[in-house]
Design a protein around this motif. Structure first.
Motif, PDB file in Angstrom:
ATOM      1  N   TYR A  50       0.824  -1.204   0.000  1.00 26.79           N
ATOM      2  CA  TYR A  50       0.000   0.000   0.000  1.00 26.79           C
ATOM      3  C   TYR A  50       0.862   1.259   0.000  1.00 26.79           C
ATOM      4  O   TYR A  50       0.578   2.221  -0.726  1.00 26.79           O
ATOM      5  N   GLN A  60      -4.123   5.519  -7.105  1.00 23.30           N
ATOM      6  CA  GLN A  60      -5.502   5.083  -6.942  1.00 23.30           C
ATOM      7  C   GLN A  60      -5.843   4.926  -5.476  1.00 23.30           C
ATOM      8  O   GLN A  60      -6.976   5.132  -5.063  1.00 23.30           O
ATOM      9  N   ALA A  61      -4.849   4.553  -4.639  1.00 21.80           N
ATOM     10  CA  ALA A  61      -5.113   4.362  -3.217  1.00 21.80           C
ATOM     11  C   ALA A  61      -5.632   5.633  -2.577  1.00 21.80           C
ATOM     12  O   ALA A  61      -6.442   5.596  -1.655  1.00 21.80           O
ATOM     13  N   ASP A  64      -9.589   5.948  -3.743  1.00 21.06           N
ATOM     14  CA  ASP A  64     -10.627   5.087  -3.184  1.00 21.06           C
ATOM     15  C   ASP A  64     -10.228   4.528  -1.831  1.00 21.06           C
ATOM     16  O   ASP A  64     -10.640   3.440  -1.453  1.00 21.06           O
ATOM     17  N   GLY A  65      -9.407   5.279  -1.090  1.00 22.69           N
ATOM     18  CA  GLY A  65      -9.043   4.867   0.256  1.00 22.69           C
ATOM     19  C   GLY A  65     -10.207   4.998   1.218  1.00 22.69           C
ATOM     20  O   GLY A  65     -11.266   5.545   0.891  1.00 22.69           O
ATOM     21  N   SER A 179     -14.082   0.614  -0.953  1.00 23.25           N
ATOM     22  CA  SER A 179     -12.816   1.276  -0.608  1.00 23.25           C
ATOM     23  C   SER A 179     -11.633   0.392  -0.983  1.00 23.25           C
ATOM     24  O   SER A 179     -11.795  -0.740  -1.444  1.00 23.25           O
ATOM     25  N   ASP A 180     -10.433   0.903  -0.767  1.00 25.02           N
ATOM     26  CA  ASP A 180      -9.206   0.221  -1.176  1.00 25.02           C
ATOM     27  C   ASP A 180      -9.068  -1.125  -0.462  1.00 25.02           C
ATOM     28  O   ASP A 180      -8.912  -1.188   0.757  1.00 25.02           O
ATOM     29  N   GLN A 183      -5.750  -1.584   1.531  1.00 20.79           N
ATOM     30  CA  GLN A 183      -5.742  -0.839   2.794  1.00 20.79           C
ATOM     31  C   GLN A 183      -6.574  -1.565   3.850  1.00 20.79           C
ATOM     32  O   GLN A 183      -6.142  -1.700   5.011  1.00 20.79           O
ATOM     33  N   HIS A 302     -14.188   4.352  -6.400  1.00 21.92           N
ATOM     34  CA  HIS A 302     -13.626   3.025  -6.643  1.00 21.92           C
ATOM     35  C   HIS A 302     -13.183   2.953  -8.101  1.00 21.92           C
ATOM     36  O   HIS A 302     -13.520   3.829  -8.915  1.00 21.92           O
ATOM     37  N   SER A 325      -9.912   5.656 -11.173  1.00 20.39           N
ATOM     38  CA  SER A 325     -10.546   5.755  -9.866  1.00 20.39           C
ATOM     39  C   SER A 325     -10.586   7.202  -9.406  1.00 20.39           C
ATOM     40  O   SER A 325      -9.595   7.923  -9.528  1.00 20.39           O
TER      41      SER A 325
END
Length: 349
Positions: A50, A60-61, A64-65, A179-180, A183, A302, A325
């Motif tokens: 991550y 992207q994290a 959509d974290g 979500s991610d 994560q 997402h 995302s």
């Protein structure tokens, strides 16, 4: 094959493949310490993954974290599945024969589906129920090496309570599955690993050598970490009950690998279980669920392509690449098409 089905089966494959290799370490590491190392291997490995992803431009994290609204759901999922579940399992294993414990652990899939259907109101029909029953029965047959010997009821009750905790975890995680996934899985692995490590040390266990720690961490990263990432992605596409059903093939995959790696004997029960699992998967894959339904206005983020459900404008310069995302809004829409209870189809029936 539907993408969510592939994610669920791959999650089961990674988890099932890790089981026979973890068993090779059980004689050298105490069960609670091994659980801690497996979870920590998952949590630390996924945290590194991550972190490296966040170093990339336009990560992207970051898009959509997890959001603040997700944290209560994640906290409850970790408390249930990462803390209460493993503790109850260890308590149950200490009071229950191994054959009975393996049999009872198949109840996780049943409880996951029951909660999804009757508490969280996921849609289901006769074909889905029959498929679930076939898959669960196959898992029971694989676990039935000898007649269950429950003795005093506290051990089995503790294992059933652990299965209920994981079923709650699965359904709560579904609420944040947009979500991610990396994560989510990293946080679950770190918390569960630290709790199990503290428990193992309190019970008098000691850390093994670096070689055994490395082996356990590698198995944990694959069998727990990658498996959980894929499981969350499957929840995003399929919902809890169907993901739980497909994931229930993990015992078969573990048994198949045991035949190849550990050279266990093949029995007629194994092939009967394989046939039942194939039947259950076919019943699920051949599901056709289609009706007129309405999407309410929703805001989330997402990975997506501009398909039927993603016809929105961008408030930033977009290079045209898909999938991509970013936070986006779904406006109300009514239409009819085949669908699963994914993150866009959580409507009532």
């Amino acid at each position: 094959m539907h993408q969510g089905v592939l994610f669920a089966l791959l999650a089961a494959a990674f988890f099932g493949a890790g089981t026979p290799f973890a068993k090779l370490l059980l004689g050298q590491i105490s069960p609670v310490m091994l659980a801690a190392l497996l979870y920590l291997g998952s949590g630390i490995g996924l945290s590194l993954w991550y972190g490296l992803r966040r170093l990339r431009p336009a990560s992207q994290a970051a898009a959509d974290g997890l959001r603040r609204a997700d944290l209560p759901w994640l906290g409850a999922a970790i408390l249930s599945g990462g803390i209460a579940g493993p503790v109850l399992l260890m308590l149950g294993l200490s009071l229950t024969p191994a054959s009975s414990a393996s049999l009872l652990l198949n109840m996780e899939g049943v409880m996951t589906a029951a909660l999804a259907w009757f508490v969280f109101k996921e849609n289901f029909d006769r074909r889905i129920v029959l498929g679930m029953l076939a898959i669960v029965l196959a898992g029971v047959l694989l676990s039935w090496q000898q007649a269950p010997e429950f003795g005093m009821p506290w051990g089995p009750l503790a294992i059933l309570a652990a299965c209920l905790c994981w079923a709650i975890d699965n359904n709560l995680t579904r609420r944040i599955s947009a979500s991610d996934a990396v994560q989510i899985a990293a946080l679950k692995g770190l918390v569960a690993g630290l709790v199990n490590l503290a428990l193992a040390l309190l019970l008098g266990a000691s850390l093994p050598g670096i070689a055994k720690i490395s082996a356990a961490a590698l198995i944990g990263f694959s069998g727990y970490g990658l498996s959980l990432v894929l499981f969350v992605l499957a929840l995003r596409h399929l919902g809890s009950a169907r993901t739980g059903a497909y994931f229930s093939v993990a015992p078969f995959i573990g048994a198949a690998i045991s035949l190849l790696v550990l050279h266990d004997a093949v029995s007629g029960m194994f092939w009967l279980a394989a046939g039942l699992m194939a039947l259950g998967i076919w019943l699920h894959l051949s599901e056709k669920h289609q009706h007129e339904h309405t999407h309410q206005e929703t805001d989330h983020g997402h990975s997506h392509s501009h398909d039927l459900h993603h016809q929105h404008q961008h408030d930033f310069d977009w290079d045209g690449r898909e999938p991509h995302s970013h936070p986006h809004r779904h406006l109300p829409i009514s239409h009819s098409h085949a669908h699963y209870p994914d993150i866009h189809h959580r409507h009532s029936h």
